[in-house]
Write a protein that holds these residues in place. Structure first.
Motif, PDB file in Angstrom:
ATOM      1  N   ASN A   5       0.841  -1.191   0.000  1.00 32.60           N
ATOM      2  CA  ASN A   5       0.000   0.000   0.000  1.00 32.60           C
ATOM      3  C   ASN A   5       0.876   1.239   0.000  1.00 32.60           C
ATOM      4  O   ASN A   5       1.138   1.860   1.030  1.00 32.60           O
ATOM      5  N   SER A   6       1.343   1.594  -1.197  1.00 29.68           N
ATOM      6  CA  SER A   6       2.220   2.750  -1.381  1.00 29.68           C
ATOM      7  C   SER A   6       1.385   3.994  -1.670  1.00 29.68           C
ATOM      8  O   SER A   6       1.435   4.569  -2.747  1.00 29.68           O
ATOM      9  N   TYR A   7       0.608   4.366  -0.694  1.00 24.05           N
ATOM     10  CA  TYR A   7      -0.209   5.568  -0.819  1.00 24.05           C
ATOM     11  C   TYR A   7      -0.519   6.087   0.572  1.00 24.05           C
ATOM     12  O   TYR A   7      -0.264   5.421   1.575  1.00 24.05           O
ATOM     13  N   GLY A   8      -1.069   7.278   0.631  1.00 24.78           N
ATOM     14  CA  GLY A   8      -1.445   7.833   1.920  1.00 24.78           C
ATOM     15  C   GLY A   8      -1.672   9.319   1.847  1.00 24.78           C
ATOM     16  O   GLY A   8      -1.225   9.989   0.908  1.00 24.78           O
TER      17      GLY A   8
ATOM     18  N   SER B 153       7.071   4.991  -0.391  1.00 28.47           N
ATOM     19  CA  SER B 153       6.356   4.152  -1.354  1.00 28.47           C
ATOM     20  C   SER B 153       7.293   3.199  -2.088  1.00 28.47           C
ATOM     21  O   SER B 153       6.842   2.213  -2.676  1.00 28.47           O
TER      22      SER B 153
ATOM     23  N   GLU C 202      -5.818  10.275  -1.445  1.00 32.26           N
ATOM     24  CA  GLU C 202      -6.185   8.866  -1.339  1.00 32.26           C
ATOM     25  C   GLU C 202      -6.736   8.496   0.030  1.00 32.26           C
ATOM     26  O   GLU C 202      -7.650   7.684   0.146  1.00 32.26           O
TER      27      GLU C 202
END
Length: 270
Positions: free
Chosen positions: A6-9, A109, A13
């Motif tokens: 889960n390379s988001y935040g 990420s 997003e």
């Protein structure tokens, strides 16, 4: 499936806490899947400034900080002694690019996919390992890194070989409370206590001052979210009006300070 990366935040997003995403991560845990997440690139403390989805307090979440080729934590990397699990390479990482070709990219990420990849490697090497064992091997098998000692739970940088060959490596770290707690208010205390893949044994803690003994459990009931995963939990109501610093002195010899905000009015109202 062993793990999701889960390379988001942060926005757009994941602008904040989402009950729906929390429940999805819990469902993923029930299916035996790790949720590996980038710790964030704000250079901030996730303990006090949560960064989602890395900051969800669910046992299958593995939050990852970024390190460089000198094993230093990247200046942009977010961190958290009680929230960010470990570090992994995240500076000038050669990667595929949208539209084709390759290029060097930096960020947490880039770090979390390293961890998700090693999770898959561990499962391939030993299909009998469940998500608990794989998570614990990721943390315990890492290389000690002084730059990560006080800013991540494990104080280690990912090491695939170390995880595959882990033996007699104990990792202990307080996970909750993440920041200060209010005096007189019941709170959950949780601590990671593992030896390679397995839980490292029962835990108690003596509250000082006062001498109250807290008995932790790892049975998946009450405040404990997953049985036999090496995270031990207990509910505790700190004194409403502490007269000085509060410490938890654990049965394994570790001592952890707890910041308790005085709430003396609650005593006066009794």
């Amino acid at each position: 499936m062993v793990a999701t990366n889960n390379s988001y935040g942060d926005c757009p997003e994941a602008c904040g806490y989402s009950q729906a995403l929390h429940d999805a991560i819990v469902a993923q845990m029930a299916d035996g899947i790790l949720f590996v997440a980038a710790a964030g690139n704000n250079g901030s403390n996730d303990d006090t400034q949560p960064f989602y989805p890395a900051s969800y307090a669910v046992p299958n979440v593995v939050a990852v900080a970024a390190t460089d080729n000198q094993d230093r934590m990247a200046g942009f990397s977010s961190y958290g002694r009680r929230t960010v699990s470990l570090g992994a390479p995240g500076v000038n990482v050669l990667s595929t690019l949208p539209g084709g070709g390759y290029g060097s990219l930096s960020g947490t990420s880039m770090s979390s996919p390293h961890v998700a990849g090693v999770a898959a490697l561990l499962a391939s090497a030993d299909p009998a390992l469940d998500w608990r064992a794989i998570r614990n091997l990721l943390l315990a098998g890492g290389d000690h890194d002084p730059a990560l000692k006080s800013v991540t739970v494990a104080g280690r940088r990912l090491d695939a070989y170390g995880s595959l060959t882990c033996s007699n490596r104990v990792v202990f770290g307080l996970l909750r409370p993440r920041a200060s707690v209010k005096g007189g208010k019941r709170t959950t205390v949780a601590a990671l206590n593992i030896d390679c893949a397995a839980p490292a044994g029962p835990l108690t803690a003596t509250v000082q001052p006062g001498g109250q003994v807290l008995t932790f459990s790892d049975d998946g009931t009450g405040p404990d979210l997953a049985a036999d995963d090496g995270i031990y939990s207990v509910r505790w109501t700190p004194d409403a009006c502490p007269t000085g610093p509060v410490n938890l002195n654990f049965s394994n010899g570790r001592s952890v300070p707890i910041a308790v905000r005085p709430n003396c009015a609650s005593n006066a109202a009794r």
